[in-house]
Motif scaffolding. Structure first.
Motif, mmCIF file in Angstrom:
data_model
loop_
_atom_site.group_PDB
_atom_site.id
_atom_site.type_symbol
_atom_site.label_atom_id
_atom_site.label_comp_id
_atom_site.label_asym_id
_atom_site.label_seq_id
_atom_site.Cartn_x
_atom_site.Cartn_y
_atom_site.Cartn_z
ATOM 1 N N ALA A 20 -4.742 2.729 -1.623
ATOM 2 C CA ALA A 20 -3.643 2.600 -0.426
ATOM 3 C C ALA A 20 -4.283 2.719 0.834
ATOM 4 O O ALA A 20 -4.162 1.729 1.746
ATOM 5 N N GLY A 21 -5.085 3.919 1.207
ATOM 6 C CA GLY A 21 -5.653 3.860 2.669
ATOM 7 C C GLY A 21 -6.567 2.816 2.737
ATOM 8 O O GLY A 21 -6.622 2.349 4.046
ATOM 9 N N LEU A 32 -4.075 -9.658 -2.346
ATOM 10 C CA LEU A 32 -4.781 -8.706 -2.729
ATOM 11 C C LEU A 32 -4.112 -7.399 -2.896
ATOM 12 O O LEU A 32 -4.310 -6.824 -4.098
ATOM 13 N N SER A 33 -3.353 -6.963 -1.928
ATOM 14 C CA SER A 33 -2.619 -5.859 -2.330
ATOM 15 C C SER A 33 -1.605 -5.784 -3.170
ATOM 16 O O SER A 33 -1.395 -4.864 -3.841
ATOM 17 N N TRP A 34 -0.707 -6.970 -3.547
ATOM 18 C CA TRP A 34 0.000 -6.900 -4.639
ATOM 19 C C TRP A 34 -0.561 -7.065 -5.928
ATOM 20 O O TRP A 34 0.162 -6.336 -6.816
ATOM 21 N N ILE A 35 -1.494 -7.650 -5.826
ATOM 22 C CA ILE A 35 -2.439 -7.633 -7.272
ATOM 23 C C ILE A 35 -2.823 -6.234 -7.734
ATOM 24 O O ILE A 35 -2.706 -5.885 -8.710
ATOM 25 N N ALA A 36 -3.193 -5.540 -6.559
ATOM 26 C CA ALA A 36 -3.634 -3.980 -6.869
ATOM 27 C C ALA A 36 -2.452 -3.324 -7.058
ATOM 28 O O ALA A 36 -2.443 -2.485 -8.072
ATOM 29 N N TYR A 87 0.699 -1.255 0.092
ATOM 30 C CA TYR A 87 -0.015 -0.032 -0.028
ATOM 31 C C TYR A 87 0.924 1.355 0.076
ATOM 32 O O TYR A 87 0.677 2.221 -0.711
ATOM 33 N N PHE A 88 2.164 1.238 0.545
ATOM 34 C CA PHE A 88 3.082 2.324 0.495
ATOM 35 C C PHE A 88 3.301 2.656 -0.878
ATOM 36 O O PHE A 88 3.473 3.504 -1.432
ATOM 37 N N ALA A 89 3.713 1.383 -1.657
ATOM 38 C CA ALA A 89 4.089 1.720 -3.244
ATOM 39 C C ALA A 89 2.832 2.248 -3.857
ATOM 40 O O ALA A 89 3.272 3.104 -4.762
ATOM 41 N N ILE A 90 1.541 1.914 -3.787
ATOM 42 C CA ILE A 90 0.652 2.467 -4.594
ATOM 43 C C ILE A 90 0.606 4.004 -4.374
ATOM 44 O O ILE A 90 0.319 4.696 -5.340
#
Length: 341
Positions: free
Chosen positions: A237-238, A178-182, A42-45
């Motif tokens: 990300a949030g 889910l986060s990394w697919i995002a 989420y920091f990367a997004i």
């Protein structure tokens, strides 16, 4: 047209290769590292969206932590009722849409601002937004925030994951996937946008807004578009951050978060999505490593925790001095020099 299709195909192939790496990493690490990789995602997004805004369009925002709060609280409110039947990806999409609307309003208001004026306006946003839950404490939880309920893993997905990996899919690993697919979807979208006509317009406005206006580019529209895209990334990300922490509270979205995102973009490399990924990794893994090293050296837990921001700041200064283009930019220059020699 064929050149554009080739770029899209290359980005998709790279995303598929990255997905294989993600699966291998997440399946060979434990719950603690899975949680850390979720934080990095989420920091990367958020850093990727800020890279588009600052690196490609030249707008400096100090309020992306506030936009992350919008996505987090939207997710918390949508998941507040146990009877919620919406799938988690749909909830994340709704959080992005709400943040896009907020970002459009802020972007239109800030479209005529430049440099320190825009930074000051977004700084005011970062300071003001965490106070909204305190004012509407009955519906937004006040200082304690809202507890975020993690939805159950769909049965078909759990069965498919067990069939492929031979392991049960835990909620921590599910959120990490889910986060990394995002991340992959967002980065493919941002990479394609940066190579498109829209991205070229953003760069033209960044390089010389007078020349861009003479060339027929609508400066206000280009700036609002970049801000909206960046806001949508911050909202996603949030939302993922709230799911990971199981909480949406004002203390999690203070001004410090916005400043850390800016530092991550600078550390990794301004204007580079690879740099956003590097900056997110440093933001996630460097402070715990420093704290652990301080504890091993005999420092108390509080002292070791206070050592982490100091080392992070020193690393930031060193990278700015030694590699002004960031870690990714420095590596790119080094590779180019070796190829030239």
């Amino acid at each position: 047209m064929s050149g554009g299709s080739e770029v899209v195909r290359r980005h998709l192939l790279f995303a598929l290769a990255a997905l294989v790496v993600v699966v291998l990493v997440l399946e060979t690490t434990g719950p603690f590292l899975n949680a850390q990789f979720t934080a990095m995602a989420y920091f990367a997004i958020a850093a990727g969206g800020l890279t588009v805004l600052t690196g490609l369009n030249g707008q400096l925002s100090l309020g992306h932590g506030a936009l992350m709060a919008v996505g987090a609280y939207t997710t918390a409110l949508l998941l507040r009722s146990p009877d919620t039947s919406l799938p988690l990806p749909v909830i994340l999409l709704l959080a992005v849409v709400v943040t896009l609307v907020v970002g459009a309003v802020v972007g239109v208001a800030a479209a005529r601002l430049h440099g320190p004026y825009l930074a000051g306006a977004t700084l005011a946003l970062a300071v003001a937004v965490p106070g909204i839950p305190l004012f509407f404490s009955e519906s937004l939880g006040g200082e304690q925030g809202l507890t975020v309920r993690m939805p159950e893993i769909p049965g078909w997905l759990a069965d498919a994951a067990y069939f492929v990996t031979g392991q049960d899919l835990t909620q921590i690993r599910y959120l990490a996937y889910l986060s990394w697919i995002a991340v992959l979807l967002v980065f493919v979208l941002l990479a394609n946008l940066s190579r498109s006509r829209v991205g070229r317009n953003w760069q033209a406005v960044r390089d010389d807004d007078v020349a861009a206006e003479l060339a027929g580019i609508d400066l206000g529209r280009a700036r609002v578009q970049a801000f909206v895209v960046s806001a949508g990334c911050a909202g996603l990300a949030g939302a993922l951050m709230a799911l990971s922490a199981r909480l949406a509270a004002p203390s999690g979205f203070a001004l410090t978060l916005s400043l850390l995102l800016v530092s991550a973009v600078v550390l990794g490399g301004l204007g580079s999505l690879a740099g956003a990924l590097v900056g997110a990794a440093m933001l996630t893994f460097l402070p715990p490593l420093v704290s652990e090293a301080g504890t091993d050296l005999g420092l108390a837990d509080v002292q070791a925790a206070q050592l982490a921001p100091l080392i992070y700041g020193l690393v930031t200064v060193l990278i700015v001095l030694l590699a002004p283009a960031g870690v990714a930019g420095g590596l790119r220059k080094l590779i180019h020099r070796r190829r030239s020699s």
